[in-house]
Enzyme design. Structure first.
Site, PDB file in Angstrom:
ATOM      1  N   LYS A 200      29.620  -1.447 -18.434  1.00 24.64           N
ATOM      2  CA  LYS A 200      29.276  -2.358 -17.357  1.00 24.64           C
ATOM      3  C   LYS A 200      27.699  -2.181 -17.512  1.00 24.64           C
ATOM      4  O   LYS A 200      27.179  -1.014 -17.951  1.00 24.64           O
ATOM      5  CB  LYS A 200      29.593  -1.922 -16.073  1.00 24.64           C
ATOM      6  CG  LYS A 200      28.980  -2.647 -14.934  1.00 24.64           C
ATOM      7  CD  LYS A 200      29.690  -2.230 -13.596  1.00 24.64           C
ATOM      8  CE  LYS A 200      29.035  -0.922 -13.070  1.00 24.64           C
ATOM      9  NZ  LYS A 200      27.954  -1.035 -12.761  1.00 24.64           N
TER      10      LYS A 200
ATOM     11  N   ASP B 145      27.314   5.344 -13.118  1.00 22.53           N
ATOM     12  CA  ASP B 145      26.091   6.160 -13.485  1.00 22.53           C
ATOM     13  C   ASP B 145      25.560   6.577 -11.916  1.00 22.53           C
ATOM     14  O   ASP B 145      24.613   7.551 -11.987  1.00 22.53           O
ATOM     15  CB  ASP B 145      24.870   5.505 -14.169  1.00 22.53           C
ATOM     16  CG  ASP B 145      24.629   4.104 -13.515  1.00 22.53           C
ATOM     17  OD1 ASP B 145      25.071   3.843 -12.361  1.00 22.53           O
ATOM     18  OD2 ASP B 145      23.490   3.534 -13.739  1.00 22.53           O
ATOM     19  N   SER B 146      26.464   6.208 -11.151  1.00 20.07           N
ATOM     20  CA  SER B 146      26.448   7.221  -9.771  1.00 20.07           C
ATOM     21  C   SER B 146      26.649   8.623 -10.144  1.00 20.07           C
ATOM     22  O   SER B 146      26.549   9.542  -9.192  1.00 20.07           O
ATOM     23  CB  SER B 146      27.454   6.632  -8.737  1.00 20.07           C
ATOM     24  OG  SER B 146      28.713   6.357  -9.222  1.00 20.07           O
TER      25      SER B 146
ATOM     26  N   GLU C 165      26.978  -5.821  -5.564  1.00 22.08           N
ATOM     27  CA  GLU C 165      26.897  -4.922  -4.683  1.00 22.08           C
ATOM     28  C   GLU C 165      25.933  -5.322  -3.398  1.00 22.08           C
ATOM     29  O   GLU C 165      24.808  -5.730  -3.816  1.00 22.08           O
ATOM     30  CB  GLU C 165      26.162  -3.640  -5.446  1.00 22.08           C
ATOM     31  CG  GLU C 165      25.912  -2.476  -4.319  1.00 22.08           C
ATOM     32  CD  GLU C 165      25.793  -1.089  -5.375  1.00 22.08           C
ATOM     33  OE1 GLU C 165      25.913  -1.214  -6.655  1.00 22.08           O
ATOM     34  OE2 GLU C 165      25.340  -0.220  -4.924  1.00 22.08           O
TER      35      GLU C 165
ATOM     36  N   GLU D  57      23.787  -3.861 -15.624  1.00 23.52           N
ATOM     37  CA  GLU D  57      23.215  -4.536 -14.355  1.00 23.52           C
ATOM     38  C   GLU D  57      22.145  -5.483 -14.847  1.00 23.52           C
ATOM     39  O   GLU D  57      21.786  -5.148 -15.979  1.00 23.52           O
ATOM     40  CB  GLU D  57      22.293  -3.315 -13.580  1.00 23.52           C
ATOM     41  CG  GLU D  57      23.361  -2.402 -13.160  1.00 23.52           C
ATOM     42  CD  GLU D  57      22.512  -1.161 -12.417  1.00 23.52           C
ATOM     43  OE1 GLU D  57      21.317  -1.460 -12.122  1.00 23.52           O
ATOM     44  OE2 GLU D  57      23.222  -0.090 -12.051  1.00 23.52           O
TER      45      GLU D  57
ATOM     46  N   ASP E 175      29.681   2.670 -17.295  1.00 28.09           N
ATOM     47  CA  ASP E 175      28.158   2.063 -17.151  1.00 28.09           C
ATOM     48  C   ASP E 175      27.172   2.598 -18.492  1.00 28.09           C
ATOM     49  O   ASP E 175      27.312   3.793 -18.945  1.00 28.09           O
ATOM     50  CB  ASP E 175      27.838   2.967 -15.829  1.00 28.09           C
ATOM     51  CG  ASP E 175      27.535   1.882 -14.735  1.00 28.09           C
ATOM     52  OD1 ASP E 175      27.838   0.642 -14.929  1.00 28.09           O
ATOM     53  OD2 ASP E 175      27.811   2.493 -13.624  1.00 28.09           O
TER      54      ASP E 175
END
Ligand code: KIV
Length: 275
Positions: free
Chosen positions: A113, A44-45, A182, A115, A83
């Protein structure tokens, strides 16, 4: 050969390092795939690198699907991870499964993915139970930037380090097949890696992880808004692109481009008959 979640597990067991990069489009994914990169993350960057937001919060499921599908079409061998964006899984277990299912069906990716640690374990378990492999992500999780009060190294105090380790064990127990760490101190990431049976993929977490990931535009020096300490520039593609754009601009303006070899011919007779 197609990389799968079992390839990643086998690589950890054989002590072979796993390479991952982000990609957001077909052409970049194809180049990374041809270079032998084990896994491609449609991160999602995307929000920062492609869409120009200052963080990942505004990215939508539709954005991820649009770019994820393009990447999956370009990646014959790399494992494709997409993401789950902010608020596509935090709201409920039901939302998490529905959105993970949409992402997998509509992009043809291999896994998703998300978080978060212990609080996201019900979501990880439910998505995994629906046969969608989940990569977890701990440490500096960018979707929590507002809660963290900025982009900072995580896990430095005893309490924070213990929480990170507990979260890592919990996501493994919930069924995650791999874990991104990270911005975590190197020795802590190494300890977590040794204590887990699933592979860890580090970004700003040192060489002790089972694999590494970087945002491709960072490692090619294409993205100049922000350069984290952990990024190594492997090529100055940004500079090469800027030079090519300037050369093109100059050649268009002095009419040296397009030259004869770039143009199509027509019979003079045809032209002569025009009125
Ligand atoms: O969105 C992303 O690119 C990521 C990586 C930084 C791991 O989550």
């Amino acid at each position: 050969m197609k990389n799968t979640v079992t390839t990643f597990q086998a690589m950890k067991e054989k002590n072979e390092k796993i390479s991952m990069l982000t990609a957001y489009d077909y052409s970049t994914a194809k180049l990374e795939d041809e270079a032998g990169i084990n896994g491609i993350l449609v991160g999602d960057s995307l929000g920062n690198v492609v869409l120009g937001y200052d963080n990942t919060i505004p990215v939508t499921v539709d954005d991820m699907i649009h770019h994820g599908a393009a990447v999956a079409r370009g990646a014959a061998n790399s494992l494709v991870v997409v993401d789950m964006p902010f608020m596509s899984y935090q709201t409920s277990v039901y939302d998490a499964v529905v959105n993970a299912g949409r992402i997998m069906k509509e992009t043809r990716c291999d896994c998703v993915k998300l978080e978060g640690g212990q609080s996201m374990c019900p979501q990880i378990k439910a998505i995994t139970d629906a046969s969608i492999p989940v990569m977890a992500h701990l440490g500096l999780t960018p979707q929590s930037v507002n809660a963290f009060g900025g982009f900072k190294v995580q896990g430095k105090t005893l309490e924070a380090a213990q929480k990170l380790l507990d979260d890592a064990k919990a996501v493994q127990e919930a069924g995650a097949f791999a874990l991104v760490l990270e911005c975590v101190p190197e020795k802590l990431a190494r300890k977590i890696t040794e204590m887990l049976t699933i592979p860890t993929i580090g970004i700003g977490a040192g060489a002790g992880c089972d694999g590494q990931i970087l945002v491709y535009a960072d490692m090619l020096s294409m993205f100049s808004d922000f350069a984290p300490k952990f990024v190594k520039s492997f090529a100055n593609v940004g500079e090469i692109m800027t030079k090519a754009f300037k050369d093109y601009d100059a050649e268009v303006k002095d009419a040296s481009f397009p030259a004869a070899e770039h143009t199509f011919k027509i019979d003079e007779e045809v032209l002569d008959k025009l009125y």
